[in-house]
Design a protein around this motif. Structure first.
Motif, PDB file in Angstrom:
ATOM      1  N   SER A  39       0.813  -1.213   0.000  1.00 46.43           N
ATOM      2  CA  SER A  39       0.000   0.000   0.000  1.00 46.43           C
ATOM      3  C   SER A  39       0.843   1.259   0.000  1.00 46.43           C
ATOM      4  O   SER A  39       0.311   2.366   0.003  1.00 46.43           O
ATOM      5  CB  SER A  39      -0.917   0.014   1.225  1.00 46.43           C
ATOM      6  N   GLY A  40       2.169   1.105   0.002  1.00 48.37           N
ATOM      7  CA  GLY A  40       3.062   2.246   0.077  1.00 48.37           C
ATOM      8  C   GLY A  40       3.536   2.525   1.483  1.00 48.37           C
ATOM      9  O   GLY A  40       4.431   3.347   1.686  1.00 48.37           O
ATOM     10  N   VAL A  41       2.939   1.874   2.458  1.00 46.87           N
ATOM     11  CA  VAL A  41       3.309   2.017   3.868  1.00 46.87           C
ATOM     12  C   VAL A  41       3.504   0.613   4.440  1.00 46.87           C
ATOM     13  O   VAL A  41       2.739  -0.302   4.141  1.00 46.87           O
ATOM     14  CB  VAL A  41       2.232   2.777   4.668  1.00 46.87           C
ATOM     15  N   GLY A  42       4.527   0.465   5.254  1.00 45.93           N
ATOM     16  CA  GLY A  42       4.775  -0.834   5.859  1.00 45.93           C
ATOM     17  C   GLY A  42       5.665  -1.704   4.997  1.00 45.93           C
ATOM     18  O   GLY A  42       6.347  -1.227   4.081  1.00 45.93           O
ATOM     19  N   THR A  43       5.630  -2.993   5.264  1.00 47.29           N
ATOM     20  CA  THR A  43       6.493  -3.945   4.573  1.00 47.29           C
ATOM     21  C   THR A  43       5.766  -4.566   3.392  1.00 47.29           C
ATOM     22  O   THR A  43       4.655  -5.099   3.568  1.00 47.29           O
ATOM     23  CB  THR A  43       6.951  -5.056   5.534  1.00 47.29           C
ATOM     24  N   PRO A  44       6.326  -4.525   2.189  1.00 46.32           N
ATOM     25  CA  PRO A  44       5.689  -5.180   1.042  1.00 46.32           C
ATOM     26  C   PRO A  44       5.601  -6.695   1.243  1.00 46.32           C
ATOM     27  O   PRO A  44       6.497  -7.303   1.830  1.00 46.32           O
ATOM     28  CB  PRO A  44       6.610  -4.821  -0.131  1.00 46.32           C
ATOM     29  N   ARG A  45       4.518  -7.282   0.728  1.00 41.09           N
ATOM     30  CA  ARG A  45       4.346  -8.734   0.811  1.00 41.09           C
ATOM     31  C   ARG A  45       4.542  -9.345  -0.572  1.00 41.09           C
ATOM     32  O   ARG A  45       3.874  -8.961  -1.531  1.00 41.09           O
ATOM     33  CB  ARG A  45       2.953  -9.079   1.342  1.00 41.09           C
ATOM     34  N   TRP A  46       5.464 -10.274  -0.665  1.00 39.88           N
ATOM     35  CA  TRP A  46       5.804 -10.897  -1.949  1.00 39.88           C
ATOM     36  C   TRP A  46       4.653 -11.767  -2.435  1.00 39.88           C
ATOM     37  O   TRP A  46       4.173 -12.648  -1.725  1.00 39.88           O
ATOM     38  CB  TRP A  46       7.067 -11.739  -1.789  1.00 39.88           C
ATOM     39  N   ILE A  47       4.201 -11.527  -3.684  1.00 40.39           N
ATOM     40  CA  ILE A  47       3.137 -12.350  -4.262  1.00 40.39           C
ATOM     41  C   ILE A  47       3.530 -12.879  -5.642  1.00 40.39           C
ATOM     42  O   ILE A  47       2.695 -13.414  -6.370  1.00 40.39           O
ATOM     43  CB  ILE A  47       1.819 -11.554  -4.378  1.00 40.39           C
ATOM     44  N   GLY A  48       4.794 -12.734  -6.016  1.00 40.76           N
ATOM     45  CA  GLY A  48       5.268 -13.264  -7.294  1.00 40.76           C
ATOM     46  C   GLY A  48       4.596 -12.609  -8.481  1.00 40.76           C
ATOM     47  O   GLY A  48       4.557 -11.382  -8.599  1.00 40.76           O
ATOM     48  N   LEU A  49       4.033 -13.415  -9.352  1.00 40.71           N
ATOM     49  CA  LEU A  49       3.413 -12.912 -10.588  1.00 40.71           C
ATOM     50  C   LEU A  49       1.925 -12.604 -10.408  1.00 40.71           C
ATOM     51  O   LEU A  49       1.199 -12.465 -11.404  1.00 40.71           O
ATOM     52  CB  LEU A  49       3.592 -13.938 -11.708  1.00 40.71           C
TER      53      LEU A  49
END
Length: 287
Positions: A39-49
């Motif tokens: 969301s632009g805030v916090g830690t990104p969550r990896w979801i691949g493709l």
């Protein structure tokens, strides 16, 4: 000789560093973000493709590219065709009969929209096309909502972009015509060739490199167009004028879906790279 030229590479270092900082690093960061849900805030969550799989099923995404095709016509094909005729007329007709100053003044007039800031030009056109007090409806006695009607909005934006983009090819083509040997035109006139024949058989073949440059740069500008859409329609009404660049912006800043917006921007950048490569290959074969 190598020792002498080796020092010249030092002058490229500032440009290379700027290129890395402004283009390469942000692009790689954008590609990395496109594989995440963030969301632009916090830690990104990896979801691949996941974002790219979502793009394949997103009708708004594909619709935005269809609108981009129309803008390529309005910003590349139509201005190039009209610009060729205008440049040839200014160079081969107006310049000879009314003087170089007249031709230069007309060339500057055509180029004026390119000098205006996009925001200013967009606001002025918004006033002119307003359904209640717009000059266009007042002059022609019409009652049309040019930018608010889904059936008219895209065509209206295309018409505005033709006006905005036309001066660029005119200037480039007139510069290209400066290097054409005047003897070609003089010989054609002596042989009785009409203006149209001189245009078709001399002007176009002689400035073919400039035509490739204009088509390439204008096509890239159409693919990544953002400012006019933002000022005139914000992608509306509905999705009638949505384009990939604005769709990416929408997901980035209004929906806080940075990963999906990054995926859209990455796909758009790859398409621009492929289009550029194809243009250059065609130009090499034509050379």
């Amino acid at each position: 000789m190598r020792a002498r030229t080796r020092g010249y590479w030092l002058y490229l270092v500032p440009s290379l560093l700027l290129f890395l900082a402004v283009i390469v690093v942000p692009f790689l960061m954008n590609v990395g973000a496109s594989f995440t849900r963030w969301s632009g805030v916090g830690t990104p969550r990896w979801i691949g493709l996941g974002n790219y799989a979502r793009l394949l099923e997103d009708e708004r995404f594909w619709e935005s590219f269809q609108h981009n095709v129309g803008l390529i016509v309005a910003m590349a094909l139509v201005p190039t065709a009209i610009g060729l005729v205008l440049a040839a007329a200014l160079f081969d007709y107006i310049g000879k009969r009314f003087g170089a100053r007249t031709a230069s003044a007309l060339r500057a007039t055509y180029y004026l929209p390119q000098v205006l800031p996009v925001a200013v030009a967009g606001v002025v056109w918004g006033w002119m096309l307003h359904p209640s007090y717009g000059a266009v409806n007042q002059i022609f006695g019409l009652d049309l909502d040019w930018l608010g009607d889904p059936d008219l909005a895209l065509a209206t934006v295309m018409a505005v972009m033709v006006w905005f983009q036309l001066g660029y090819p005119v200037v480039i083509f007139m510069a290209g015509l400066q290097r054409v040997d005047p003897a070609y035109y003089e010989a054609a006139e002596i042989d009785g060739a009409s203006w149209w024949r001189r245009f078709w058989h001399i002007t176009i073949p002689q400035i073919r490199p400039e035509i490739f440059v204009v088509l390439l740069t204008c096509t890239i500008a159409a693919l990544k167009v953002f400012g006019p859409i933002f000022v005139l329609t914000r992608g509306g009404p509905g999705n009638a004028t949505m384009v990939p660049s604005y769709f990416s912006y929408l997901n980035f800043f209004q929906k806080s879906n940075v990963g999906y917006g990054s995926a859209i921007a990455t796909v758009l950048a790859l398409i621009i790279i492929v289009v550029t490569f194809l243009f250059l290959r065609v130009q090499e074969r034509d050379a």
